[in-house]
Design a protein around this motif. Sequence first.
Motif, mmCIF file in Angstrom:
data_model
loop_
_atom_site.group_PDB
_atom_site.id
_atom_site.type_symbol
_atom_site.label_atom_id
_atom_site.label_comp_id
_atom_site.label_asym_id
_atom_site.label_seq_id
_atom_site.Cartn_x
_atom_site.Cartn_y
_atom_site.Cartn_z
ATOM 1 N N GLU A 84 0.785 -1.021 -0.125
ATOM 2 C CA GLU A 84 0.122 -0.148 0.173
ATOM 3 C C GLU A 84 0.875 1.237 0.021
ATOM 4 O O GLU A 84 1.883 1.085 0.746
ATOM 5 C CB GLU A 84 -0.767 -0.054 1.347
ATOM 6 N N VAL A 86 0.884 5.684 -1.189
ATOM 7 C CA VAL A 86 0.016 6.955 -1.770
ATOM 8 C C VAL A 86 0.710 7.087 -3.200
ATOM 9 O O VAL A 86 2.103 6.942 -3.413
ATOM 10 C CB VAL A 86 0.525 8.324 -1.051
ATOM 11 N N ASN A 145 -3.295 0.971 -9.382
ATOM 12 C CA ASN A 145 -4.305 0.558 -8.114
ATOM 13 C C ASN A 145 -4.778 -0.778 -8.652
ATOM 14 O O ASN A 145 -5.383 -0.648 -9.502
ATOM 15 C CB ASN A 145 -5.205 1.499 -7.859
ATOM 16 N N THR A 169 -2.427 -1.604 -3.691
ATOM 17 C CA THR A 169 -3.348 -0.555 -3.267
ATOM 18 C C THR A 169 -2.719 0.745 -3.446
ATOM 19 O O THR A 169 -1.480 0.950 -2.825
ATOM 20 C CB THR A 169 -3.770 -0.943 -1.826
ATOM 21 N N TYR A 171 -3.249 4.914 -3.080
ATOM 22 C CA TYR A 171 -4.028 5.907 -2.603
ATOM 23 C C TYR A 171 -3.856 7.039 -3.463
ATOM 24 O O TYR A 171 -2.478 7.625 -3.529
ATOM 25 C CB TYR A 171 -3.893 6.236 -1.030
#
Length: 173
Positions: A84, A86, A145, A169, A171
């Motif tokens: 995960e 950003v 993503n 993932t 963000y």
Amino acid sequence: MLPPMFFKLLSILQEGEVLSTTWGEEVVGQKSRNILRLKITPADNQAELSCESANIVSLSPLSITRKITVFFDPEELTLSGSLEAVEGQELNLSCHASSSNPPVKIRWWLGYKELNNTIVKMEEGENGGMTTTSNVTHRVSREENGLRLTCEAFNNGTHFSKIQAAKLTVYCK
């Protein structure tokens, strides 16, 4: 002329342990032979097998020794690191294959794209094999993503292939 059964003793040894003392004989060819069937495991890699023979006219036993090489696959493949991030951040991931002979090669995939920004380290492993660790650094984008990140280990010697995969993932900012 030698006696019809030339060899009186034929034994097969592995690392000093006697595995077999049985033999078959060819009276006409004056030969004895031993066919040894072993269930080989990775622990047998680099073991020495010896064959000894003697008869009533030999002054000392004759012997021959061979070292065996066992090809084996890694028992474990482990993917580690955070999946995960950003968008714009870098992911640092690691894939580790336990001991194998020959050592595996590791490739990384994000979706159908191969990631080549890797650092590979090999170290001595169990049973005379080698462990392989591959680290990859990748800057993520929002388009990635949900894509599948895959670590693939393959061994050209045994035609082994194994994967570890997980969903990425990303963000948005």
